[in-house]
Design an enzyme around this catalytic site. Structure first.
Site: not given
Length: 147
Positions: A28-29
């Site tokens: 994810c980020a």
């Protein structure tokens, strides 16, 4: 000094118990998200000490390594090369992790998936009932109405 993404990915892979211990990988980020076969084969202490890894924890059947924004993309690309895995989406990793959970946890999750969306309606109806009751006590004419 710039971080060596390849070295970071290699060190992560070396402490996961081998390729046969990995089911899927995504990011994810800020985090590298892994689903593993057996968490007891993972050397958590060494993973925490890998340069570039800011934290390690297990959540909902996923091993999550906090690496950081922008950096995780590069480490993930190198990790795929080192491990020989193919890229997976975050949803695929969640599904793989959910499938590996014990049956009681899967059942609790199913119940949660049913009731969590209707919680706002239950809370709102309770609040309205409380307001109607309070108005009935404050205004006796309201208590005799259809409300």
């Amino acid at each position: 000094m710039a971080m060596d993404y390849g070295k970071c990915a290699r060190e992560i892979f070396e402490n996961l118990g081998g390729r046969e211990n990995l089911v899927s990988a995504a990011h994810c980020a800020t985090r590298l998200r892994l689903v593993t076969v057996d968490n007891s084969k993972i050397d958590m202490k060494k993973l925490e000490n890998v340069e570039g890894v800011k934290g390690v924890f297990s959540n909902n059947g996923q091993l999550q390594l906090i690496i950081g924004t922008g950096t995780v993309n590069k480490v993930y690309d190198e990790f795929l090369k080192v491990s020989g895995m193919t890229a997976a989406t975050k949803e695929e990793v969640k599904a793989a992790a959910a499938a590996r959970q014990p049956l009681p946890k899967q059942m609790v999750k199913a119940m949660g998936d049913v009731f969590v969306p209707i919680l706002p309606a239950i809370v709102a109806s309770g609040l309205v009932m409380g307001l109607v009751e309070a108005l009935g006590k404050a205004l006796p004419a309201f208590a005799g109405s259809d409300w």
